[in-house]
Design a protein around this motif. Structure first.
Motif, PDB file in Angstrom:
ATOM      1  N   MET A 255      18.951  49.916   2.790  1.00  0.00           N
ATOM      2  CA  MET A 255      17.578  49.865   3.263  1.00  0.00           C
ATOM      3  C   MET A 255      16.798  48.726   2.607  1.00  0.00           C
ATOM      4  O   MET A 255      16.912  48.504   1.403  1.00  0.00           O
ATOM      5  CB  MET A 255      16.865  51.194   2.984  1.00  0.00           C
ATOM      6  CG  MET A 255      17.447  52.390   3.712  1.00  0.00           C
ATOM      7  SD  MET A 255      16.581  53.950   3.325  1.00  0.00           S
ATOM      8  CE  MET A 255      14.931  53.577   3.964  1.00  0.00           C
ATOM      9  N   ILE A 256      16.022  48.021   3.420  1.00  0.00           N
ATOM     10  CA  ILE A 256      15.067  47.026   2.940  1.00  0.00           C
ATOM     11  C   ILE A 256      13.675  47.612   3.157  1.00  0.00           C
ATOM     12  O   ILE A 256      13.321  47.979   4.288  1.00  0.00           O
ATOM     13  CB  ILE A 256      15.205  45.693   3.693  1.00  0.00           C
ATOM     14  CG1 ILE A 256      16.627  45.146   3.588  1.00  0.00           C
ATOM     15  CG2 ILE A 256      14.187  44.683   3.172  1.00  0.00           C
ATOM     16  CD1 ILE A 256      17.065  44.786   2.185  1.00  0.00           C
ATOM     17  N   LEU A 257      12.868  47.709   2.089  1.00  0.00           N
ATOM     18  CA  LEU A 257      11.565  48.349   2.158  1.00  0.00           C
ATOM     19  C   LEU A 257      10.435  47.356   1.888  1.00  0.00           C
ATOM     20  O   LEU A 257      10.586  46.450   1.073  1.00  0.00           O
ATOM     21  CB  LEU A 257      11.469  49.497   1.140  1.00  0.00           C
ATOM     22  CG  LEU A 257      12.465  50.648   1.309  1.00  0.00           C
ATOM     23  CD1 LEU A 257      13.713  50.417   0.487  1.00  0.00           C
ATOM     24  CD2 LEU A 257      11.834  51.970   0.915  1.00  0.00           C
ATOM     25  N   GLY A 258       9.322  47.553   2.588  1.00  0.00           N
ATOM     26  CA  GLY A 258       8.122  46.758   2.359  1.00  0.00           C
ATOM     27  C   GLY A 258       7.105  47.581   1.584  1.00  0.00           C
ATOM     28  O   GLY A 258       6.730  48.677   2.016  1.00  0.00           O
ATOM     29  N   GLU A 259       6.650  47.067   0.463  1.00  0.00           N
ATOM     30  CA  GLU A 259       5.775  47.843  -0.419  1.00  0.00           C
ATOM     31  C   GLU A 259       4.294  47.753  -0.040  1.00  0.00           C
ATOM     32  O   GLU A 259       3.459  48.411  -0.665  1.00  0.00           O
ATOM     33  CB  GLU A 259       5.964  47.390  -1.859  1.00  0.00           C
ATOM     34  CG  GLU A 259       7.360  47.670  -2.396  1.00  0.00           C
ATOM     35  CD  GLU A 259       7.540  47.233  -3.827  1.00  0.00           C
ATOM     36  OE1 GLU A 259       7.801  48.113  -4.673  1.00  0.00           O
ATOM     37  OE2 GLU A 259       7.421  46.028  -4.102  1.00  0.00           O
ATOM     38  N   LYS A 260       3.986  46.950   0.985  1.00  0.00           N
ATOM     39  CA  LYS A 260       2.595  46.858   1.433  1.00  0.00           C
ATOM     40  C   LYS A 260       2.527  47.027   2.945  1.00  0.00           C
ATOM     41  O   LYS A 260       1.816  46.314   3.643  1.00  0.00           O
ATOM     42  CB  LYS A 260       1.993  45.517   1.004  1.00  0.00           C
ATOM     43  CG  LYS A 260       1.915  45.331  -0.509  1.00  0.00           C
ATOM     44  CD  LYS A 260       1.256  44.010  -0.876  1.00  0.00           C
ATOM     45  CE  LYS A 260       1.158  43.851  -2.397  1.00  0.00           C
ATOM     46  NZ  LYS A 260       0.511  42.558  -2.776  1.00  0.00           N
ATOM     47  N   ASP A 261       3.253  48.000   3.440  1.00  0.00           N
ATOM     48  CA  ASP A 261       3.429  48.186   4.878  1.00  0.00           C
ATOM     49  C   ASP A 261       2.431  49.205   5.418  1.00  0.00           C
ATOM     50  O   ASP A 261       2.294  50.301   4.869  1.00  0.00           O
ATOM     51  CB  ASP A 261       4.862  48.652   5.158  1.00  0.00           C
ATOM     52  CG  ASP A 261       5.308  48.380   6.585  1.00  0.00           C
ATOM     53  OD1 ASP A 261       4.457  48.474   7.496  1.00  0.00           O
ATOM     54  OD2 ASP A 261       6.493  48.074   6.783  1.00  0.00           O
ATOM     55  N   THR A 262       1.756  48.846   6.489  1.00  0.00           N
ATOM     56  CA  THR A 262       0.867  49.791   7.164  1.00  0.00           C
ATOM     57  C   THR A 262       1.333  50.091   8.588  1.00  0.00           C
ATOM     58  O   THR A 262       0.743  50.925   9.272  1.00  0.00           O
ATOM     59  CB  THR A 262      -0.575  49.242   7.220  1.00  0.00           C
ATOM     60  OG1 THR A 262      -0.579  47.980   7.910  1.00  0.00           O
ATOM     61  CG2 THR A 262      -1.146  49.068   5.816  1.00  0.00           C
ATOM     62  N   ALA A 263       2.360  49.391   9.069  1.00  0.00           N
ATOM     63  CA  ALA A 263       2.893  49.629  10.410  1.00  0.00           C
ATOM     64  C   ALA A 263       3.865  50.806  10.388  1.00  0.00           C
ATOM     65  O   ALA A 263       3.703  51.791  11.121  1.00  0.00           O
ATOM     66  CB  ALA A 263       3.576  48.380  10.942  1.00  0.00           C
ATOM     67  N   VAL A 264       4.909  50.694   9.571  1.00  0.00           N
ATOM     68  CA  VAL A 264       5.705  51.860   9.183  1.00  0.00           C
ATOM     69  C   VAL A 264       5.306  52.098   7.736  1.00  0.00           C
ATOM     70  O   VAL A 264       5.851  51.453   6.828  1.00  0.00           O
ATOM     71  CB  VAL A 264       7.220  51.606   9.310  1.00  0.00           C
ATOM     72  CG1 VAL A 264       8.010  52.827   8.837  1.00  0.00           C
ATOM     73  CG2 VAL A 264       7.593  51.269  10.750  1.00  0.00           C
ATOM     74  N   PRO A 265       4.313  52.954   7.507  1.00  0.00           N
ATOM     75  CA  PRO A 265       3.715  53.048   6.172  1.00  0.00           C
ATOM     76  C   PRO A 265       4.753  53.179   5.060  1.00  0.00           C
ATOM     77  O   PRO A 265       5.766  53.878   5.212  1.00  0.00           O
ATOM     78  CB  PRO A 265       2.844  54.299   6.282  1.00  0.00           C
ATOM     79  CG  PRO A 265       2.426  54.313   7.725  1.00  0.00           C
ATOM     80  CD  PRO A 265       3.656  53.846   8.467  1.00  0.00           C
ATOM     81  N   THR A 266       4.480  52.471   3.973  1.00  0.00           N
ATOM     82  CA  THR A 266       5.420  52.412   2.855  1.00  0.00           C
ATOM     83  C   THR A 266       5.852  53.801   2.400  1.00  0.00           C
ATOM     84  O   THR A 266       7.025  54.030   2.102  1.00  0.00           O
ATOM     85  CB  THR A 266       4.792  51.639   1.682  1.00  0.00           C
ATOM     86  OG1 THR A 266       4.516  50.298   2.113  1.00  0.00           O
ATOM     87  CG2 THR A 266       5.718  51.596   0.489  1.00  0.00           C
ATOM     88  N   LYS A 267       4.915  54.733   2.345  1.00  0.00           N
ATOM     89  CA  LYS A 267       5.268  56.080   1.872  1.00  0.00           C
ATOM     90  C   LYS A 267       6.326  56.718   2.764  1.00  0.00           C
ATOM     91  O   LYS A 267       7.184  57.476   2.289  1.00  0.00           O
ATOM     92  CB  LYS A 267       4.039  56.977   1.785  1.00  0.00           C
ATOM     93  CG  LYS A 267       3.416  57.356   3.104  1.00  0.00           C
ATOM     94  CD  LYS A 267       2.380  58.463   2.911  1.00  0.00           C
ATOM     95  CE  LYS A 267       1.837  58.927   4.253  1.00  0.00           C
ATOM     96  NZ  LYS A 267       1.023  60.141   4.135  1.00  0.00           N
ATOM     97  N   ASN A 268       6.302  56.397   4.083  1.00  0.00           N
ATOM     98  CA  ASN A 268       7.298  56.956   5.000  1.00  0.00           C
ATOM     99  C   ASN A 268       8.649  56.283   4.834  1.00  0.00           C
ATOM    100  O   ASN A 268       9.693  56.917   5.045  1.00  0.00           O
ATOM    101  CB  ASN A 268       6.816  56.835   6.437  1.00  0.00           C
ATOM    102  CG  ASN A 268       5.504  57.553   6.681  1.00  0.00           C
ATOM    103  OD1 ASN A 268       4.516  56.938   7.057  1.00  0.00           O
ATOM    104  ND2 ASN A 268       5.463  58.853   6.452  1.00  0.00           N
ATOM    105  N   GLN A 269       8.650  55.018   4.438  1.00  0.00           N
ATOM    106  CA  GLN A 269       9.906  54.353   4.104  1.00  0.00           C
ATOM    107  C   GLN A 269      10.538  54.995   2.872  1.00  0.00           C
ATOM    108  O   GLN A 269      11.749  55.213   2.819  1.00  0.00           O
ATOM    109  CB  GLN A 269       9.660  52.860   3.870  1.00  0.00           C
ATOM    110  CG  GLN A 269       9.185  52.117   5.110  1.00  0.00           C
ATOM    111  CD  GLN A 269       8.967  50.637   4.864  1.00  0.00           C
ATOM    112  OE1 GLN A 269       9.748  49.990   4.164  1.00  0.00           O
ATOM    113  NE2 GLN A 269       7.902  50.084   5.421  1.00  0.00           N
TER     114      GLN A 269
END
Length: 312
Positions: A255-269
Motif C-alpha cells: 500500500m502507498i498512503l497519502g498523509e494529507k489526503d481528503t479525497a480518500v481521507p487519510t484515516k480511511n487509508q
C-alpha cells in the motif's frame, strides 16, 4: 479542526473492531459475487504494434448478476511478445476513468516481459441517478467485470493465470483491494491511496465527483445532514474492502498512503492498512492527487513486489 494523528493511531484498533464481521456473514456476502460464467467475446481488435508488445482492445458480454441483464466489459490487453506463458497484471482505473496513468503503467509492465490488461469501469459510481442503495451493486458489477476478464485470459495460451497481479489507485485501488480479497485467482495487489470504510469515505470525501454525487443523493433522497447520510450508507453498504481483508495475507498487498489526503481521507487509508495487519507500505506527506502521481516512482517497486509473490 484536524484530528491529531496520535488520536487516530489510538482509535484505529477500536475502528477495526467496529468494522469486523463474522466468518458466517463474510461467507454470505461473498455469495453476492457469484455470476453465470457463460460469456461471449463480442469484439477483439489489434490497435497498435510496439517492439515488445501488441495492444488489443476487446469486449466480453455476460449476465449482470445484480439485475439479470446483459453487461459488457471492455478491456485493453498489452500482450507481451516473449515466448511461453507470461504473468499478467490487471490495471484498474480510478473514478475518472481511463487516463494517461493506466496506459503508462501498462506499457511499463509489458515492456518488462509481463502481460498488462486494463479493465475499464463498467459504469461510473458518481452517476447522479445512482441511489445510495446501489453502491453495493456498482462494486459487485465492477468486480464481476474483472473476473470475466480473468475468465477470458484463462483461455489464452500465452498467459500464466497462476500468476495474476492487480494495480490501482484511488477508487481503482479500492476496487483492486476488493478484487484481491474476493477473487482467489489474483495473487497480489499494489495499490495507491486506497481506503476502507466506504460509508465514511463517501460521506466525507472532498473529491469533486464524489461530493457532487453526495449532494445530489442527499437532495433526491431527502437526507438533511452528513450524519444521516453516513448512517444510511452504513446500513446499506455490505461490500467493503475492510470487511474482507482477513481473507488474504498481509504479504499479498503493498500500500502507498497519502498523509494529507481528503479525497480518500487519510484515516480511511490507515483503517484499511490496519485491517490487513500493517502490510508492506510507504507513506508520502502529500494530498491525494500528488500521492497518486508517485506511481512513477513506485512502478519498479510494484513489479518487483509482484514478481516476488510469483517466485520469479
Amino acid at each position: 479542526m484536524r484530528t491529531p494523528w496520535i488520536l487516530v493511531v489510538f482509535l484505529l484498533p477500536f475502528m477495526a473492531i467496529a468494522n469486523q464481521i463474522s466468518d458466517k456473514e463474510i461467507e454470505e456476502r461473498l455469495k453476492k459475487f457469484n455470476y453465470d460464467p457463460h460469456q461471449e467475446l463480442i469484439s477483439f481488435k489489434l490497435k497498435k504494434k510496439k517492439l515488445l508488445y501488441k495492444k488489443y482492445v476487446g469486449k466480453v458480454r455476460g449476465i449482470d448478476p445484480t439485475k439479470n441483464v446483459q453487461m459488457n466489459t471492455t478491456f485493453t490487453w498489452y500482450k507481451n511478445k516473449l515466448p511461453g506463458q507470461r504473468p499478467v497484471v490487471l490495471i484498474i482505473p480510478s473514478i475518472i476513468g481511463l487516463t494517461y496513468i493506466e496506459s503508462d503503467v501498462a506499457s511499463f509492465v509489458a515492456n518488462l516481459g509481463v502481460h498488462a490488461v486494463v479493465v475499464e469501469l463498467s459504469e461510473n459510481i458518481s452517476d447522479p441517478n445512482r441511489p445510495t442503495s446501489d453502491v453495493d451493486g456498482f462494486l459487485i458489477r465492477n468486480q464481476v467485470s474483472i473476473s470475466r476478464v480473468i475468465d477470458f485470459l484463462e483461455g489464452e495460451s500465452s498467459v500464466d493465470t497462476s500468476k495474476i497481479g492487480i494495480f490501482g489507485y484511488s477508487l481503482g485501488g479500492i476496487r483492486s483491494t476488493l478484487a484481491l480479497e474476493v477473487e482467489p485467482r489474483i495473487d497480489a495487489a499494489f495499490v495507491l491511496v486506497a481506503g476502507g470504510n466506504l460509508p465514511d469515505i463517501l460521506t466525507h470525501s472532498k473529491q469533486k465527483i464524489v461530493a457532487q454525487w453526495r449532494r445530489e443523493r442527499m437532495k433526491r433522497e431527502g437526507i438533511s445532514s452528513k450524519k444521516l447520510f453516513f448512517k444510511k450508507l452504513k446500513k446499506l453498504i455490505k461490500i467493503d474492502p475492510i470487511y474482507f481483508a482477513k481473507l488474504r495475507s498481509q504479504n499479498e498487498i503493498y500500500m502507498i498512503l497519502g498523509e494529507k489526503d481528503t479525497a480518500v481521507p487519510t484515516k480511511n487509508q490507515f483503517e484499511l492498512l490496519d485491517a490487513f495487519n500493517y502490510p508492506k507500505h510507504q507513506k508520502f506527506p502529500l494530498p491525494h492527487f500528488w500521492t497518486a502521481l508517485t506511481y512513477k516512482l513506485n512502478l519498479l517497486r510494484a513489479l518487483i513486489f509482484l514478481k516476488n509473490r510469483w517466485g520469479d
